[in-house]
Design a protein around this motif. Structure first.
Motif, PDB file in Angstrom:
ATOM      1  N   ALA A 203       8.587 -24.368   4.629  1.00 34.77           N
ATOM      2  CA  ALA A 203       8.880 -24.612   6.038  1.00 34.77           C
ATOM      3  C   ALA A 203       9.544 -23.372   6.625  1.00 34.77           C
ATOM      4  CB  ALA A 203       9.795 -25.826   6.191  1.00 34.77           C
ATOM      5  N   LEU A 204       8.854 -22.707   7.547  1.00 32.96           N
ATOM      6  CA  LEU A 204       9.376 -21.460   8.090  1.00 32.96           C
ATOM      7  C   LEU A 204      10.635 -21.650   8.921  1.00 32.96           C
ATOM      8  CD1 LEU A 204       6.661 -20.266   7.111  1.00 32.96           C
ATOM      9  CD2 LEU A 204       6.670 -18.855   9.167  1.00 32.96           C
ATOM     10  N   LYS A 205      10.869 -22.846   9.426  1.00 39.13           N
ATOM     11  CA  LYS A 205      12.079 -23.039  10.223  1.00 39.13           C
ATOM     12  C   LYS A 205      13.341 -22.884   9.379  1.00 39.13           C
ATOM     13  CE  LYS A 205      12.199 -28.109   9.823  1.00 39.13           C
ATOM     14  NZ  LYS A 205      12.189 -29.374  10.570  1.00 39.13           N
ATOM     15  N   GLY A 206      13.193 -22.998   8.059  1.00 41.33           N
ATOM     16  CA  GLY A 206      14.338 -22.804   7.188  1.00 41.33           C
ATOM     17  C   GLY A 206      14.394 -21.434   6.553  1.00 41.33           C
ATOM     18  N   PHE A 207      13.218 -20.789   6.370  1.00 40.34           N
ATOM     19  CA  PHE A 207      13.165 -19.508   5.669  1.00 40.34           C
ATOM     20  C   PHE A 207      11.943 -18.743   6.144  1.00 40.34           C
ATOM     21  CE2 PHE A 207      11.931 -17.014   1.791  1.00 40.34           C
ATOM     22  CZ  PHE A 207      13.034 -16.167   1.773  1.00 40.34           C
ATOM     23  N   SER A 208      12.171 -17.702   6.931  1.00 43.32           N
ATOM     24  CA  SER A 208      11.070 -16.926   7.509  1.00 43.32           C
ATOM     25  C   SER A 208      11.116 -15.461   7.112  1.00 43.32           C
ATOM     26  CB  SER A 208      11.095 -17.043   9.044  1.00 43.32           C
ATOM     27  OG  SER A 208      10.880 -18.354   9.460  1.00 43.32           O
ATOM     28  N   MET A 209      11.755 -15.141   5.999  1.00 40.29           N
ATOM     29  CA  MET A 209      11.851 -13.749   5.560  1.00 40.29           C
ATOM     30  C   MET A 209      10.493 -13.330   4.998  1.00 40.29           C
ATOM     31  SD  MET A 209      14.629 -12.092   2.944  1.00 40.29           S
ATOM     32  CE  MET A 209      14.435 -10.426   2.300  1.00 40.29           C
ATOM     33  N   PHE A 210       9.627 -12.825   5.879  1.00 35.45           N
ATOM     34  CA  PHE A 210       8.230 -12.605   5.504  1.00 35.45           C
ATOM     35  C   PHE A 210       8.051 -11.501   4.473  1.00 35.45           C
ATOM     36  CE2 PHE A 210       9.002 -10.384   9.512  1.00 35.45           C
ATOM     37  CZ  PHE A 210       8.551  -9.094   9.250  1.00 35.45           C
ATOM     38  N   SER A 211       9.038 -10.642   4.297  1.00 38.98           N
ATOM     39  CA  SER A 211       8.943  -9.637   3.235  1.00 38.98           C
ATOM     40  C   SER A 211       8.997 -10.288   1.857  1.00 38.98           C
ATOM     41  CB  SER A 211      10.065  -8.612   3.371  1.00 38.98           C
ATOM     42  OG  SER A 211      11.337  -9.230   3.321  1.00 38.98           O
ATOM     43  N   ALA A 212       9.497 -11.531   1.797  1.00 36.82           N
ATOM     44  CA  ALA A 212       9.545 -12.266   0.529  1.00 36.82           C
ATOM     45  C   ALA A 212       8.373 -13.222   0.374  1.00 36.82           C
ATOM     46  CB  ALA A 212      10.854 -13.048   0.422  1.00 36.82           C
ATOM     47  N   PHE A 213       7.489 -13.305   1.370  1.00 41.06           N
ATOM     48  CA  PHE A 213       6.360 -14.233   1.287  1.00 41.06           C
ATOM     49  C   PHE A 213       5.429 -13.948   0.101  1.00 41.06           C
ATOM     50  CE2 PHE A 213       6.175 -15.833   5.982  1.00 41.06           C
ATOM     51  CZ  PHE A 213       7.405 -16.428   5.803  1.00 41.06           C
ATOM     52  N   PRO A 214       5.212 -12.676  -0.286  1.00 37.35           N
ATOM     53  CA  PRO A 214       4.382 -12.460  -1.479  1.00 37.35           C
ATOM     54  C   PRO A 214       4.949 -13.136  -2.724  1.00 37.35           C
ATOM     55  CG  PRO A 214       4.562 -10.430  -0.231  1.00 37.35           C
ATOM     56  CD  PRO A 214       5.526 -11.395   0.388  1.00 37.35           C
ATOM     57  N   ILE A 215       6.281 -13.216  -2.815  1.00 36.48           N
ATOM     58  CA  ILE A 215       6.903 -13.921  -3.942  1.00 36.48           C
ATOM     59  C   ILE A 215       6.641 -15.414  -3.825  1.00 36.48           C
ATOM     60  CG2 ILE A 215       9.087 -14.449  -5.103  1.00 36.48           C
ATOM     61  CD1 ILE A 215      10.158 -11.757  -4.039  1.00 36.48           C
ATOM     62  N   VAL A 216       6.875 -15.970  -2.633  1.00 37.31           N
ATOM     63  CA  VAL A 216       6.674 -17.402  -2.414  1.00 37.31           C
ATOM     64  C   VAL A 216       5.230 -17.802  -2.708  1.00 37.31           C
ATOM     65  CG1 VAL A 216       6.752 -19.253  -0.693  1.00 37.31           C
ATOM     66  CG2 VAL A 216       8.522 -17.470  -0.691  1.00 37.31           C
ATOM     67  N   LYS A 217       4.309 -16.937  -2.322  1.00 38.09           N
ATOM     68  CA  LYS A 217       2.888 -17.237  -2.470  1.00 38.09           C
ATOM     69  C   LYS A 217       2.471 -17.351  -3.933  1.00 38.09           C
ATOM     70  CE  LYS A 217      -1.599 -15.723  -0.724  1.00 38.09           C
ATOM     71  NZ  LYS A 217      -2.338 -14.703   0.048  1.00 38.09           N
ATOM     72  N   GLU A 218       3.228 -16.780  -4.836  1.00 39.72           N
ATOM     73  CA  GLU A 218       2.923 -16.910  -6.258  1.00 39.72           C
ATOM     74  C   GLU A 218       3.095 -18.350  -6.740  1.00 39.72           C
ATOM     75  OE1 GLU A 218       4.896 -14.115  -8.803  1.00 39.72           O
ATOM     76  OE2 GLU A 218       4.854 -12.533  -7.274  1.00 39.72           O
ATOM     77  N   TYR A 219       3.881 -19.141  -5.991  1.00 39.76           N
ATOM     78  CA  TYR A 219       4.238 -20.482  -6.439  1.00 39.76           C
ATOM     79  C   TYR A 219       3.717 -21.591  -5.508  1.00 39.76           C
ATOM     80  CZ  TYR A 219       7.611 -17.767  -9.190  1.00 39.76           C
ATOM     81  OH  TYR A 219       8.209 -16.853 -10.036  1.00 39.76           O
ATOM     82  N   LEU A 220       3.625 -21.315  -4.211  1.00 38.79           N
ATOM     83  CA  LEU A 220       3.253 -22.325  -3.231  1.00 38.79           C
ATOM     84  C   LEU A 220       1.950 -21.930  -2.538  1.00 38.79           C
ATOM     85  CD1 LEU A 220       6.744 -22.986  -1.565  1.00 38.79           C
ATOM     86  CD2 LEU A 220       5.780 -24.021  -3.629  1.00 38.79           C
ATOM     87  N   THR A 221       1.175 -22.933  -2.147  1.00 40.65           N
ATOM     88  CA  THR A 221      -0.148 -22.667  -1.586  1.00 40.65           C
ATOM     89  C   THR A 221      -0.245 -23.027  -0.111  1.00 40.65           C
ATOM     90  OG1 THR A 221      -0.928 -24.845  -2.300  1.00 40.65           O
ATOM     91  CG2 THR A 221      -1.279 -22.992  -3.809  1.00 40.65           C
ATOM     92  N   GLY A 222       0.887 -23.121   0.565  1.00 41.59           N
ATOM     93  CA  GLY A 222       0.829 -23.454   1.984  1.00 41.59           C
ATOM     94  C   GLY A 222       2.173 -23.261   2.650  1.00 41.59           C
ATOM     95  N   ALA A 223       2.161 -23.361   3.979  1.00 41.82           N
ATOM     96  CA  ALA A 223       3.384 -23.221   4.761  1.00 41.82           C
ATOM     97  C   ALA A 223       3.228 -23.992   6.059  1.00 41.82           C
ATOM     98  CB  ALA A 223       3.690 -21.757   5.034  1.00 41.82           C
ATOM     99  N   THR A 224       4.354 -24.415   6.630  1.00 42.78           N
ATOM    100  CA  THR A 224       4.344 -25.222   7.827  1.00 42.78           C
ATOM    101  C   THR A 224       5.074 -24.522   8.960  1.00 42.78           C
ATOM    102  OG1 THR A 224       4.911 -27.384   8.768  1.00 42.78           O
ATOM    103  CG2 THR A 224       6.388 -26.516   7.100  1.00 42.78           C
ATOM    104  N   ALA A 225       4.548 -24.697  10.183  1.00 42.56           N
ATOM    105  CA  ALA A 225       5.053 -24.003  11.357  1.00 42.56           C
ATOM    106  C   ALA A 225       5.334 -24.990  12.480  1.00 42.56           C
ATOM    107  CB  ALA A 225       4.050 -22.959  11.826  1.00 42.56           C
TER     108      ALA A 225
END
Length: 385
Positions: A41-63
């Motif tokens: 959920a981007l409303k809680g965490f939008s640090m997009f420089s860390a998104f490549p890390i998040v993407k290793e574990y999660l397959t989606g995001a909500t806006a």
């Protein structure tokens, strides 16, 4: 290797990659065991420089805005799960193009846009767009009204008496979000209320989005109960289950590094003025409110120890937090480290009073610090005209 805060610009949000990966590993284990999908959920965490890390574990995001949708597309490469209390006519076509799921807040909103949704699907049958409706189960254990979507008069979601006995044609999913940093026991009681009011509609749905507020990375959270609840609801209604935690992903993954600028006596109270602001940089501490933890301090005053009220650098009279005790007196130049300042903090900062936004950095796996971004006059000016 411990972080040398003296080598970090101040103020600065510092995300610890090791701690982020620890949270994501746990969250991934839940979605694997429960057979559900957990998305960021981007409303809680939008640090997009860390998104490549998040993407290793999660397959989606909500806006919850077109800007968040674009951030998901651009830096995660995913179509967004999108929910807004109301959609803007001039944005809706782009939101459809950029989303895999769109949740509507009311039947009025669905009626307004359903023909455009149908036309979009006909024009591009390769784009799998699924629509849902947000419901209000009229049950929440959130104590602070500002964060409680079930208070009387809430604009978030449809109550059962406003819903027909069958899901409107074109609606595939049901969405609820009534938790806020709660445990799985609260989810259990919430699901009981949801099923009591919306059980027949759940049988008709293809997916159920349980929203956020599932603080599964907090110590003591009953992970096994969460897994059992998700499996039970998924199998009972034969639908896909989606969770979109805001706090859990970045929970206790980093700090806000600040510096003492001055120490003064104010009518018998010692005040430490910092190069940050509670109003501009940590607004949740005043909104919730809550008293943040400071490393190497006593959270409550200790008689006989040096005790200080923490003051922000804006001219707002209420821009302070107190009181904390320390083992030795504070002096200008001392570092003050606010713990757990990554989720719902970075996303809410402002430049009120013209104060600079804190820098953003990453403590990498090898212990090295990487400055990701710093802010100055242009960041302040670009918000104005």
């Amino acid at each position: 290797m411990p972080i040398d805060y003296n080598q970090i610009p101040s103020p600065c949000f510092v995300l610890d990659e090791v701690l982020l990966r620890k949270n994501l590993t746990l969250i991934d284990s839940v979605q694997q065991a429960a057979g559900c999908k957990i998305i960021l959920a981007l409303k809680g965490f939008s640090m997009f420089s860390a998104f490549p890390i998040v993407k290793e574990y999660l397959t989606g995001a909500t806006a919850s805005s077109l800007n968040e949708v674009k951030l998901i597309n651009d830096f995660m490469g995913y179509q967004a799960h999108t929910y807004m209390p109301a959609y803007l006519d001039q944005e809706f076509d782009e939101i459809m193009e950029r989303s895999s799921h769109i949740t509507f807040n009311s039947l009025n909103q669905w009626e307004r846009f359903k023909n455009r949704v149908e036309a979009f699907k006909i024009a591009d049958p390769t784009h799998a767009l699924s629509c849902g409706i947000r419901v209000n189960p009229q049950y929440s254990e959130v104590a602070t009204d500002m964060y409680n979507p079930c208070v009387p008069g809430s604009r978030l979601g449809i109550t059962r008496d406003k819903m027909p006995d069958t899901l409107p044609e074109g609606i595939d999913g049901i969405h609820f979000h009534t938790l806020c940093e709660n445990g799985s026991d609260t989810l259990e009681r919430t699901l009981e209320a949801l099923e009591a009011r919306f059980g027949e509609l759940l049988h008709q749905a293809k997916w159920l989005n349980m929203g956020g507020g599932h603080l599964m990375t907090r110590e003591g959270y009953d992970i096994e109960k969460l897994i059992k609840l998700v499996i039970s609801i998924r199998e009972k209604y034969n639908l896909e289950v989606i969770l979109e935690p805001g706090s859990a992903i970045a929970w206790r993954t980093g700090v806000l590094v600040t510096t003492v600028l001055d120490v003064m006596d104010s009518q018998g109270i010692d005040v430490a003025i910092l190069d940050t602001s509670f109003a501009a940089h940590m607004p949740d501490t005043l909104e919730m409110p809550y008293k943040p933890v400071i490393s190497n301090s006593y959270h409550e005053p200790i008689v006989g120890k040096p005790t200080y009220r923490m003051g922000g650098m804006t001219c707002l009279a209420g821009d302070f937090m107190g009181d904390y005790s320390f083992d030795k007196p504070l002096e200008a130049g001392d570092k003050i480290i606010f713990e757990d300042m990554i989720h719902y903090t970075m996303v809410k900062t402002s430049t009120f009073n013209g104060v600079n936004l804190p820098s953003i950095g990453l403590a990498q796996m090898d212990g090295d610090f990487k400055l990701v971004k710093s802010f100055g006059y242009e960041s302040f000016k670009d918000r104005l005209s």
